[in-house]
Design an enzyme around this catalytic site. Structure first.
Site, short mmCIF file in Angstrom:
data_model
loop_
_atom_site.label_atom_id
_atom_site.label_comp_id
_atom_site.label_asym_id
_atom_site.label_seq_id
_atom_site.Cartn_x
_atom_site.Cartn_y
_atom_site.Cartn_z
N ALA A 194 5.42 -0.12 -5.03
CA ALA A 194 6.51 0.86 -4.85
C ALA A 194 6.31 1.53 -3.50
CB ALA A 194 6.52 1.87 -5.98
N GLY A 195 6.05 0.70 -2.46
CA GLY A 195 6.00 1.20 -1.09
C GLY A 195 7.41 1.12 -0.52
N ILE A 197 9.03 -1.25 1.18
CA ILE A 197 9.78 -2.48 0.93
C ILE A 197 10.17 -2.59 -0.54
CG2 ILE A 197 9.66 -5.02 0.96
CD1 ILE A 197 8.03 -4.85 3.49
N ALA A 281 5.75 -7.19 -3.09
CA ALA A 281 5.95 -6.33 -1.91
C ALA A 281 4.73 -5.44 -1.77
CB ALA A 281 7.23 -5.50 -2.07
N HIS A 457 31.08 22.08 11.13
CA HIS A 457 31.26 22.38 9.71
C HIS A 457 32.54 21.71 9.22
CE1 HIS A 457 30.45 24.85 6.18
NE2 HIS A 457 31.75 25.08 6.11
P1 NAD Z 1 3.16 -0.61 1.49
O1 NAD Z 1 1.73 -0.67 1.86
O2 NAD Z 1 3.98 0.54 1.95
O3 NAD Z 1 3.32 -0.70 -0.11
C1 NAD Z 1 2.72 -1.70 -0.88
C2 NAD Z 1 2.28 -1.13 -2.21
O4 NAD Z 1 1.86 -2.19 -3.05
C3 NAD Z 1 1.11 -0.17 -2.09
O5 NAD Z 1 1.50 1.12 -2.53
C4 NAD Z 1 0.04 -0.79 -2.99
O6 NAD Z 1 -0.66 0.18 -3.74
C5 NAD Z 1 0.85 -1.69 -3.92
N1 NAD Z 1 0.09 -2.81 -4.49
C6 NAD Z 1 -0.69 -3.72 -3.83
N2 NAD Z 1 -1.23 -4.60 -4.71
C7 NAD Z 1 -0.79 -4.27 -5.96
C8 NAD Z 1 -1.00 -4.79 -7.27
N3 NAD Z 1 -1.76 -5.86 -7.50
N4 NAD Z 1 -0.37 -4.18 -8.31
C9 NAD Z 1 0.43 -3.11 -8.10
N5 NAD Z 1 0.63 -2.57 -6.89
C10 NAD Z 1 0.05 -3.13 -5.81
O7 NAD Z 1 3.75 -2.00 2.00
P2 NAD Z 1 5.24 -2.55 2.05
O8 NAD Z 1 6.18 -1.70 1.27
O9 NAD Z 1 5.10 -3.99 1.69
O10 NAD Z 1 5.59 -2.40 3.59
C11 NAD Z 1 4.77 -3.01 4.59
C12 NAD Z 1 4.88 -2.28 5.90
O11 NAD Z 1 6.16 -2.46 6.47
C13 NAD Z 1 4.66 -0.79 5.75
O12 NAD Z 1 3.85 -0.34 6.80
C14 NAD Z 1 6.04 -0.23 5.86
O13 NAD Z 1 6.04 1.09 6.37
C15 NAD Z 1 6.71 -1.21 6.81
N6 NAD Z 1 8.16 -1.22 6.61
C16 NAD Z 1 8.88 -0.15 7.05
C17 NAD Z 1 10.24 -0.12 6.82
C18 NAD Z 1 11.02 1.06 7.29
O14 NAD Z 1 10.58 1.73 8.22
N7 NAD Z 1 12.15 1.37 6.67
C19 NAD Z 1 10.88 -1.14 6.13
C20 NAD Z 1 10.11 -2.21 5.68
C21 NAD Z 1 8.75 -2.22 5.93
#
Ligand code: NAD
Length: 474
Positions: A194-195, A197, A281, A457
């Site tokens: 739940a990051g 992506i 993700a 506004h």
């Molecule tokens: P993230 O690191 O933000 O989130 C991945 C999550 O997966 C983590 O919270 C982690 O704890 C969890 N995880 C890993 N293994 C697991 C498991 N076995 N079971 C359950 N949970 C697990 O990575 P992301 O969301 O893939 O993004 C990658 C990078 O790309 C980040 O640095 C992000 O900021 C960047 N990104 C930014 C944007 C934006 O700026 N809008 C858009 C896409 C990606």
């Protein structure tokens, strides 16, 4: 036989994502003879400049989210808007086509800009041989050749981290790229992570009708975000129907009877879950596996990122690394773009560094989350004396008119000087609103400056004004 002449440039850029293409264009504008190498092919096998950001990331994601929001509004809101319609139905193929058209148009614009700036585009895989030379292997697999330059900018980006417990099969267990190319709405969808992506993909497929379950290993939701905003986000996402299971670490996932059988552990023990599709993700890693030959001696850190100083210089003179390849800032497109411009100008003798402290962050869900500067939890932990002002979006006329009243603006200032230290927004168009805060902080503004700034506004930006006023009244 005469020796074949090696093609020579002022600058070679490896990678044509946002970091690479902005570096290449700026170099060319500054009069440097520039080549850019990229191996991304579209579905037709043709070169598609723009990297992950354009082809399989942010642009594709926000294009699909827009379609999903329209669909969701027509399903749930048409009656209250006085719109009569017998049926609303989905054509996923057309939706994907629209997204692909947007990607193709923007990619063509990068190619046109390269052509206009006389940048030599090479569709190939690049490998750094030493501080002056790059080996290129064309995608048609003809024998590798070598090109050289006085300066080399590495901008090879990142790719999804594979999980051994959930191997991608591109059918039932898929990565974030495939998740933007599905040809049907999964009935039941799980997402590992739940990051940023995971949440962005969930906000698309949930709106299109998937029952969506996010499995997140961390207990702390959106740990990098201001925790007041993260709590608000959690509440809103749950209300929208997302199932967020925190502290849930996936330990195995495999195909079983045309479904995915998942096992995860939380504080209560081990649980089983069956879904139609699983998206992995779980983070991204820098593309450094084959970026440099061993004899090039390019220094990487223990996590595989290219080691750079504050000027994006690697350990090899004349070789720079920018964007997702380094840990200088977060993996976000605009960080790469700024570094691309910075390095190009450095090569031309101009010193115009990136202000990493004021990079805005955005999560493109609906509502969006955007922030700049420090969070309340970090400031309190470091003992800075602060004042906090908040303002709910539902107190603005515009939010009611557009029926997007969820969310808030939060401003944090240094208590004695009133200088802005952080601005955090959750709400529709937060990504647009944050620009004002970035500009204000770039000019070291105070909350008083925001109060004295006239805001049109009725607009959503009035909420920033409101939060600044709330601070003044304390
Ligand atoms: P993230 O690191 O933000 O989130 C991945 C999550 O997966 C983590 O919270 C982690 O704890 C969890 N995880 C890993 N293994 C697991 C498991 N076995 N079971 C359950 N949970 C697990 O990575 P992301 O969301 O893939 O993004 C990658 C990078 O790309 C980040 O640095 C992000 O900021 C960047 N990104 C930014 C944007 C934006 O700026 N809008 C858009 C896409 C990606």
């Amino acid at each position: 036989m005469p020796k074949k002449q090696i093609q020579s440039f002022d600058v070679i850029v490896v990678g044509a994502g946002p970091a690479g293409y902005s570096a290449a264009i700026r170099c060319a504008q500054l009069g440097l003879k520039t080549a850019c190498i990229d191996d991304w092919c579209n579905k037709k096998g043709l070169v598609s400049l723009g990297g992950t950001y354009l082809n399989a990331g942010c642009v594709a994601s926000i294009a699909l989210l827009e379609s999903a929001k329209i669909y969701d509004s027509l399903i749930n809101k048409r009656t209250e808007h006085g719109i009569r319609m017998e049926t609303v139905s989905l054509d996923i193929a057309l939706m994907m086509q629209r997204k692909d058209n947007i990607v193709n148009t923007l990619s063509r614009e990068v190619a046109d800009s390269f052509a206009a700036h006389k940048i030599v585009t090479i569709q190939a895989e690049a490998r750094l041989l030493n501080e002056r030379q790059v080996e290129i292997t064309q995608t048609d697999k003809s024998p590798p050749s070598i090109i050289e330059a006085k300066h080399i900018i590495l901008a090879a980006g990142s790719s999804p981290i594979a999980l051994t417990c959930a191997p991608i099969d591109n059918e039932f267990i898929i990565d974030s790229t495939m998740a933007l190319n599905l040809n049907a709405v999964p009935k039941r969808l799980a997402i590992i992570g739940a990051g940023v992506i995971g949440l962005e993909l969930a906000s698309i497929w949930n709106r299109l009708g998937s029952e969506t379950i996010l499995l997140e290993a961390q207990e702390n939701f959106l740990a990098m975000t201001d925790q007041q905003i993260a709590r608000e986000a959690y509440r809103i996402y749950i209300e929208q129907g997302l199932e967020l299971r925190l502290g849930a670490r996936v330990i195995s996932a495999k195909k079983s009877n045309k479904k995915v059988a998942i096992e995860y552990q939380d504080s209560d023990g081990t649980h089983a879950l069956r879904v139609d599709k699983l998206i992995v993700a779980s983070g991204r890693k820098p593309n450094t596996d084959n970026l440099a030959a061993a004899e090039a001696d390019l220094l990487l850190d223990e996590n595989g990122y290219v080691h750079v100083d504050e000027n994006c210089r690697t350990n090899l003179p004349g070789v720079y690394a920018i964007g997702d390849l380094t840990v200088l800032g977060p993996m976000i497109a605009h960080k790469g773009i700024e570094e691309g411009l910075f390095v190009a100008e450095q090569i031309a003798g101009i010193h115009n560094p990136v202000n990493y402290d004021l990079l805005p962050s955005v999560i493109f869900t609906e509502p969006e989350i955007a922030w700049v500067g420090q969070t309340e939890q970090v400031l309190r932990a470091t003992g800075v004396s602060i004042k906090v002002g908040t303002f709910p979006l539902n107190a603005t006329a515009r939010a009611h008119a557009i029926d997007k009243t969820e969310g808030m603006v939060k401003i944090i200032t240094q208590a004695e000087t009133d200088t802005l230290l952080g601005v955090h927004i959750i709400g529709t168009q937060a990504s647009e609103m944050i620009a004002e805060a970035v500009l204000a902080m770039e000019f070291s503004a105070s909350s008083e400056d925001l109060v004295k700034t006239v805001h049109a506004h009725p607009t959503l930006a009035k909420a920033l004004h409101g939060a600044a006023l709330a601070l003044k009244e304390q």
